[in-house]
Design an enzyme around this catalytic site. Structure first.
Site, PDB file in Angstrom:
ATOM      1  N   THR A 112      37.323  31.347  40.899  1.00 53.98           N
ATOM      2  CA  THR A 112      38.452  31.743  41.194  1.00 53.98           C
ATOM      3  C   THR A 112      38.450  32.662  42.510  1.00 53.98           C
ATOM      4  O   THR A 112      37.154  33.390  42.430  1.00 53.98           O
ATOM      5  CB  THR A 112      38.962  32.680  39.958  1.00 53.98           C
ATOM      6  OG1 THR A 112      39.389  31.498  38.917  1.00 53.98           O
ATOM      7  CG2 THR A 112      40.016  33.210  40.043  1.00 53.98           C
ATOM      8  N   ARG A 147      47.287  23.221  31.290  1.00 56.39           N
ATOM      9  CA  ARG A 147      46.285  24.411  30.769  1.00 56.39           C
ATOM     10  C   ARG A 147      46.689  25.470  31.821  1.00 56.39           C
ATOM     11  O   ARG A 147      46.700  25.380  33.069  1.00 56.39           O
ATOM     12  CB  ARG A 147      45.132  24.103  31.064  1.00 56.39           C
ATOM     13  CG  ARG A 147      44.020  25.119  30.667  1.00 56.39           C
ATOM     14  CD  ARG A 147      43.299  25.746  31.649  1.00 56.39           C
ATOM     15  NE  ARG A 147      42.464  26.577  31.202  1.00 56.39           N
ATOM     16  CZ  ARG A 147      41.676  27.592  31.923  1.00 56.39           C
ATOM     17  NH1 ARG A 147      42.092  27.712  33.498  1.00 56.39           N
ATOM     18  NH2 ARG A 147      40.844  28.466  31.512  1.00 56.39           N
ATOM     19  N   ILE A 148      46.777  26.611  31.413  1.00 54.32           N
ATOM     20  CA  ILE A 148      46.951  27.914  31.837  1.00 54.32           C
ATOM     21  C   ILE A 148      45.943  28.860  31.558  1.00 54.32           C
ATOM     22  O   ILE A 148      45.553  29.178  30.488  1.00 54.32           O
ATOM     23  CB  ILE A 148      48.232  28.447  31.613  1.00 54.32           C
ATOM     24  CG1 ILE A 148      49.503  27.678  32.056  1.00 54.32           C
ATOM     25  CG2 ILE A 148      48.433  29.952  32.008  1.00 54.32           C
ATOM     26  CD1 ILE A 148      50.761  28.178  31.471  1.00 54.32           C
ATOM     27  N   ASP A 153      43.506  32.458  32.827  1.00 51.44           N
ATOM     28  CA  ASP A 153      43.700  33.980  32.666  1.00 51.44           C
ATOM     29  C   ASP A 153      44.518  34.549  33.910  1.00 51.44           C
ATOM     30  O   ASP A 153      45.196  35.503  34.031  1.00 51.44           O
ATOM     31  CB  ASP A 153      42.472  34.813  32.531  1.00 51.44           C
ATOM     32  CG  ASP A 153      41.493  34.727  33.588  1.00 51.44           C
ATOM     33  OD1 ASP A 153      41.324  35.594  34.442  1.00 51.44           O
ATOM     34  OD2 ASP A 153      41.004  33.492  33.935  1.00 51.44           O
ATOM     35  N   THR A 201      37.471  37.020  37.086  1.00 52.28           N
ATOM     36  CA  THR A 201      37.284  35.558  37.305  1.00 52.28           C
ATOM     37  C   THR A 201      36.200  35.294  36.116  1.00 52.28           C
ATOM     38  O   THR A 201      35.381  35.983  35.814  1.00 52.28           O
ATOM     39  CB  THR A 201      36.576  35.432  38.662  1.00 52.28           C
ATOM     40  OG1 THR A 201      35.809  34.237  38.816  1.00 52.28           O
ATOM     41  CG2 THR A 201      35.306  36.325  38.940  1.00 52.28           C
ATOM     42  N   GLY A 202      36.167  34.059  35.799  1.00 52.09           N
ATOM     43  CA  GLY A 202      35.199  33.461  34.924  1.00 52.09           C
ATOM     44  C   GLY A 202      35.939  32.696  33.865  1.00 52.09           C
ATOM     45  O   GLY A 202      37.090  31.859  34.069  1.00 52.09           O
ATOM     46  N   GLU A 203      35.353  32.795  32.516  1.00 56.30           N
ATOM     47  CA  GLU A 203      36.078  31.925  31.387  1.00 56.30           C
ATOM     48  C   GLU A 203      37.424  32.423  30.962  1.00 56.30           C
ATOM     49  O   GLU A 203      37.380  33.444  30.339  1.00 56.30           O
ATOM     50  CB  GLU A 203      34.826  31.964  30.363  1.00 56.30           C
ATOM     51  CG  GLU A 203      35.296  31.016  29.179  1.00 56.30           C
ATOM     52  CD  GLU A 203      34.398  31.222  27.884  1.00 56.30           C
ATOM     53  OE1 GLU A 203      34.963  31.173  26.927  1.00 56.30           O
ATOM     54  OE2 GLU A 203      33.328  31.783  27.841  1.00 56.30           O
TER      55      GLU A 203
END
Length: 328
Positions: free
Chosen positions: A198, A226-227, A229, A248-250
């Site tokens: 991201t 899918r949405i 964060d 950014t990340g999971e």
């Protein structure tokens, strides 16, 4: 006020075997984006304009996962999302399910500036884009040959892929063989190598106003609809009168932990410094999830934090400091 400052990221969770050539290309892109932001801040541009300008540049380059070069859904299409927030008055705009808008971050800005709402998604966001006469392209514009190949790997392994840009031998092995070590999981389900990319930018201008912007194509082989964060205010993006944050990340872990808002809350309610707040959130709010963030304060401070192997990032401030890095 401590003067202007800016930070930019291209994602956390970097593959430790990332080729040197790609490391250098990433650093060059981050440096170019910093230079664009620095020039705008020196020209007294508001922070909200700066973060949009920088993220547009990142969306236009296929290196990271946003705009051109976005990750693919399970159907081989691109569904992008973005958000932007102005700390002055906590104004914000967000979009999801974007398939034809060349620069999703600018559509998010238009939602903030030209609509009565904060968040538009899928067909409603696309219709709003047409009414605003933003630049539209075919969905194929966002798809790269590398991503098509890596989606094939993901489907063969029946997994969501996080490292989708450089399918090394280690990645292929993780997709086609049974590992003896416990797999990484998301919401209790197995995933593969973790390296989302991201993009985001945060800035504080010479007036002490903070802003933040985040944009992404999401996860490779994600379910349609899918949405994550990135478009969720308070999770992937937040700005107020004390700071601006981009994560950014999971995505699922970032949403559960309301990471971006928690940084501001610690500063507002506990009196912690910017870096102390970032460190606390990364250490205590991720529940075994993997993520990173960049942040600026209204005093001109810059901070970052991540619990992954690395994070593509760059920082600059009015005092002349500038840094671009990947690893710890």
């Amino acid at each position: 006020m401590g003067g202007w400052a800016i930070a930019v990221h291209g994602g956390a969770g970097v593959d430790p075997n990332l080729p040197e050539e790609r490391q250098e290309r990433a650093k060059q892109l981050l440096t170019r984006c910093l230079d664009i932001g620095i020039s705008a801040l020196r020209a007294s541009s508001p922070a909200i304009d700066v973060v949009e300008l920088v993220v547009r540049e990142l969306e236009s380059d296929p290196l990271f996962n946003s705009g051109h070069g976005s990750a693919l859904t399970e159907n081989g299409t691109v569904e992008m999302e973005a958000s932007i927030m102005d700390g002055f008055g906590r104004r914000c705009g967000a979009v999801s399910g974007i398939t034809t808008v060349k620069n999703p971050i600018s559509l998010a800005r238009l939602v903030m500036d030209k609509s009565p709402h904060s968040y538009l998604a899928f067909s409603g966001a696309e219709e709003f884009a047409r009414k605003q006469e933003v630049e539209l392209v075919d969905n194929d514009y966002f798809i790269t040959e590398d991503n098509v190949g890596t989606l094939k790997l993901a489907k063969e392994s029946s997994k969501i892929l996080f490292e989708y840009r450089v399918p090394t031998v280690a990645l292929i092995d993780s997709c086609t063989s049974q590992a003896e070590t416990p797999p990484l999981t998301m919401n209790g389900l197995p995933i593969s190598v973790y390296a989302p990319e991201t993009v985001g930018c945060v800035a504080v201008d010479s007036q002490g106003q903070c802003a933040a912007a985040t944009s992404t194509g999401g996860l490779m082989n994600k379910m349609v609809g899918r949405i994550g964060d990135s478009p969720i205010i308070g999770a992937g993006t937040y700005a107020c009168d004390v700071c601006g944050v981009s994560c950014t990340g999971e995505g699922e872990a970032i949403i559960r932990g309301t990471l971006a808002r928690d940084v501001a809350a610690l500063m507002e309610y506990k009196g912690l410094s910017l870096q102390e707040s970032v460190d606390y959130v990364i250490k205590n709010r991720l529940d075994q999830g993997k993520a990173g963030m960049i942040a600026v304060s209204s005093n001109g401070e810059v901070a970052c934090g991540f619990n992954t192997v690395g994070m593509f990032r760059g920082f600059a401030a009015e005092n002349g400091s500038m840094e671009v890095g990947i690893w710890e």
